[in-house]
Motif scaffolding. Structure first.
Motif, PDB file in Angstrom:
ATOM      1  N   LYS A  19       0.699  -0.938  -0.012  1.00 20.73           N
ATOM      2  CA  LYS A  19       0.060  -0.312  -0.596  1.00 20.73           C
ATOM      3  C   LYS A  19       1.144   1.368   0.268  1.00 20.73           C
ATOM      4  O   LYS A  19       0.573   2.201  -0.406  1.00 20.73           O
ATOM      5  CB  LYS A  19      -0.719   0.292   1.213  1.00 20.73           C
ATOM      6  N   LYS A  35      -3.150  12.698   0.768  1.00 14.94           N
ATOM      7  CA  LYS A  35      -3.472  11.707   1.829  1.00 14.94           C
ATOM      8  C   LYS A  35      -4.784  11.240   1.659  1.00 14.94           C
ATOM      9  O   LYS A  35      -5.900  10.718   1.189  1.00 14.94           O
ATOM     10  CB  LYS A  35      -4.031  13.070   3.022  1.00 14.94           C
ATOM     11  N   GLU A  36      -4.807   9.921   1.977  1.00 16.57           N
ATOM     12  CA  GLU A  36      -5.400   8.547   2.549  1.00 16.57           C
ATOM     13  C   GLU A  36      -5.218   7.869   3.641  1.00 16.57           C
ATOM     14  O   GLU A  36      -4.305   8.060   4.643  1.00 16.57           O
ATOM     15  CB  GLU A  36      -5.434   7.465   1.384  1.00 16.57           C
ATOM     16  N   ARG A  37      -6.839   7.001   4.238  1.00 13.31           N
ATOM     17  CA  ARG A  37      -6.141   6.517   5.595  1.00 13.31           C
ATOM     18  C   ARG A  37      -7.281   5.155   5.249  1.00 13.31           C
ATOM     19  O   ARG A  37      -7.030   4.573   4.708  1.00 13.31           O
ATOM     20  CB  ARG A  37      -7.594   6.937   6.337  1.00 13.31           C
ATOM     21  N   LEU A  38      -5.737   4.146   5.178  1.00 12.88           N
ATOM     22  CA  LEU A  38      -5.830   3.288   5.297  1.00 12.88           C
ATOM     23  C   LEU A  38      -6.301   2.238   6.323  1.00 12.88           C
ATOM     24  O   LEU A  38      -6.072   2.402   7.400  1.00 12.88           O
ATOM     25  CB  LEU A  38      -4.988   2.359   4.721  1.00 12.88           C
ATOM     26  N   LEU A  39      -7.029   1.190   6.075  1.00 19.28           N
ATOM     27  CA  LEU A  39      -7.028   0.448   7.672  1.00 19.28           C
ATOM     28  C   LEU A  39      -7.096  -1.592   6.958  1.00 19.28           C
ATOM     29  O   LEU A  39      -7.844  -2.044   6.607  1.00 19.28           O
ATOM     30  CB  LEU A  39      -9.358   0.368   8.247  1.00 19.28           C
TER      31      LEU A  39
END
Length: 53
Positions: A19, A35-39
């Protein structure tokens, strides 16, 4: 003396690395911060240190 293996949380290291590479390549192509939030789901590895109830 008792030696038991501790219960741990396994992190998806390979998936995390993939990722990060994808995001870096995307930033390089777009020439702007991204910006990206990954879970990502960790895995509970139950070993001898955890008692059964």
């Amino acid at each position: 003396m008792v030696h038991s293996q501790p219960t741990t949380v396994s992190q998806p290291i390979k998936e995390m690395g993939a990722k990060v590479v994808d995001l870096l390549l995307q930033e390089m192509e777009e020439s702007k911060p991204h910006k990206e939030r990954l879970l990502l789901s960790p895995e509970l590895v139950i070993r001898q240190s955890t008692a059964r109830l």
